[in-house]
Design a protein around this motif. Structure first.
Motif, PDB file in Angstrom:
ATOM      1  N   LEU A   1       0.827  -1.207   0.000  1.00  0.00           N
ATOM      2  CA  LEU A   1       0.000   0.000   0.000  1.00  0.00           C
ATOM      3  C   LEU A   1       0.860   1.256   0.000  1.00  0.00           C
ATOM      4  N   GLN A   2       1.921   1.224   0.799  1.00  0.00           N
ATOM      5  CA  GLN A   2       2.814   2.380   0.843  1.00  0.00           C
ATOM      6  C   GLN A   2       3.442   2.653  -0.512  1.00  0.00           C
ATOM      7  N   ARG A   3       3.865   1.593  -1.169  1.00  0.00           N
ATOM      8  CA  ARG A   3       4.500   1.760  -2.485  1.00  0.00           C
ATOM      9  C   ARG A   3       3.525   2.289  -3.527  1.00  0.00           C
ATOM     10  N   GLN A   4       2.247   1.976  -3.348  1.00  0.00           N
ATOM     11  CA  GLN A   4       1.231   2.432  -4.292  1.00  0.00           C
ATOM     12  C   GLN A   4       0.655   3.793  -3.906  1.00  0.00           C
ATOM     13  N   GLY A   5       1.147   4.334  -2.801  1.00  0.00           N
ATOM     14  CA  GLY A   5       0.665   5.629  -2.361  1.00  0.00           C
ATOM     15  C   GLY A   5      -0.737   5.603  -1.796  1.00  0.00           C
ATOM     16  N   ILE A   6      -1.133   4.466  -1.238  1.00  0.00           N
ATOM     17  CA  ILE A   6      -2.476   4.309  -0.682  1.00  0.00           C
ATOM     18  C   ILE A   6      -2.409   4.427   0.834  1.00  0.00           C
ATOM     19  N   GLU A   7      -3.257   5.253   1.401  1.00  0.00           N
ATOM     20  CA  GLU A   7      -3.283   5.458   2.844  1.00  0.00           C
ATOM     21  C   GLU A   7      -4.438   4.672   3.465  1.00  0.00           C
ATOM     22  N   ARG A   8      -4.116   3.897   4.487  1.00  0.00           N
ATOM     23  CA  ARG A   8      -5.114   3.098   5.186  1.00  0.00           C
ATOM     24  C   ARG A   8      -5.700   3.916   6.328  1.00  0.00           C
ATOM     25  N   ARG A   9      -7.024   4.054   6.377  1.00  0.00           N
ATOM     26  CA  ARG A   9      -7.680   4.826   7.423  1.00  0.00           C
ATOM     27  C   ARG A   9      -8.653   3.922   8.179  1.00  0.00           C
ATOM     28  N   VAL A  10      -8.402   3.739   9.486  1.00  0.00           N
ATOM     29  CA  VAL A  10      -9.243   2.891  10.321  1.00  0.00           C
ATOM     30  C   VAL A  10      -9.593   3.645  11.593  1.00  0.00           C
TER      31      VAL A  10
END
Length: 264
Positions: free
Chosen positions: A129-138
């Motif tokens: 996810l980090q490499r794809q620039g995706i931020e996880r929000r929980v």
């Protein structure tokens, strides 16, 4: 007409219940307490001389294993019917839980038994996810609600909590096997480590009683005139469509993965 003639002796009947597949899956071949309850009720209710369980299972859900095993014991005691388990390729983990619900366990010389342990498997995708620039929000109410989120880095507190849960389940499994097998169990330090044994070696550590197959063993116990009545899960005639088909396919993949752990 025969059943109306009281002086004609009936031959003993053995009810055969096949328990095949992974436990707790939703696939067509998966085992769960709900899927086998009717089979077991009918088998024990058919007034048999014995119930024989054909077992070929790599395990699965601890809860479903316990529920099925408890149902077998409850019916055996209510109907006063002996239960014999016959292991085919494998009775491991939850599959062995089912086998140990029987009064005696028979195996082929190449059968795999044991794996008395508990496993939890997952994956971690936070680096991807980090490499794809995706931020996880929980966002949660309760600090443990998001335990072991596969899209977040693993932390020691979550791992420690999981290990406690696995340990508690493991103790339940060990207690069940000790209760059912009793003094038959050998004093072997590897017995409850998740190790597996094959055929004769399973007998030597007390996980099985004898090498033997269903028909000859039952004929030896109940005579050559013994009759067999089979109780098996019905599979649908037509394949399921849409989402159900996808769910079934995924369950079958999971089942194949469980069998593959034992080279099957």
């Amino acid at each position: 007409m025969r059943r109306w003639i009281p002086f004609i002796k009936k031959h003993p009947q053995v009810a055969v219940v096949r328990l095949q597949g992974a436990i707790g899956t939703s696939g067509r071949g998966g085992l769960s307490d709900r899927s086998v309850a009717g089979l077991l009720e009918k088998a024990f209710g058919s007034k048999p001389a014995a119930v024989a369980l054909e077992i070929n299972s790599p395990g699965g859900s601890p809860v479903q294993s316990a529920l099925i095993g408890a149902r077998i014991r409850r019916l055996a005691e209510e109907k006063d019917v002996p239960v014999y388990a016959f292991v085919e390729d494998v009775a491991a983990s939850g599959g062995y839980w089912l086998a140990s619900a029987a009064d005696e366990i028979f195996a082929d010389s190449c059968s795999i038994l044991g794996s008395i342990g508990v496993i939890s498997a997952g994956f971690g995708a936070h680096v991807f996810l980090q490499r794809q620039g995706i931020e996880r929000r929980v966002h949660t109410a309760g600090k443990s609600k998001s335990m072991l989120d596969p899209f977040k880095p693993e932390n020691e507190e979550d791992v420690a909590r999981l290990n406690r849960l696995l340990g508690q389940l493991h103790e339940q499994f060990i207690g069940h096997v000790r209760e059912r097998r009793g003094e038959k169990l050998a004093d072997n330090p590897d017995l409850f480590t998740g190790e597996v044994w094959i055929g004769q070696s399973a007998i030597e550590v007390g996980l099985a009683d004898e090498i033997g197959h269903l028909v000859p063993v039952m004929k030896d116990r109940f005579g050559d005139k013994v009759q067999f009545r089979r109780f098996e899960q019905r599979r649908p005639l037509l394949p399921r469509l849409g989402v159900q088909a996808m769910q079934g396919a995924m369950s079958e993949i999971e089942e194949r993965a469980l069998f593959a752990r034992f080279g099957l």
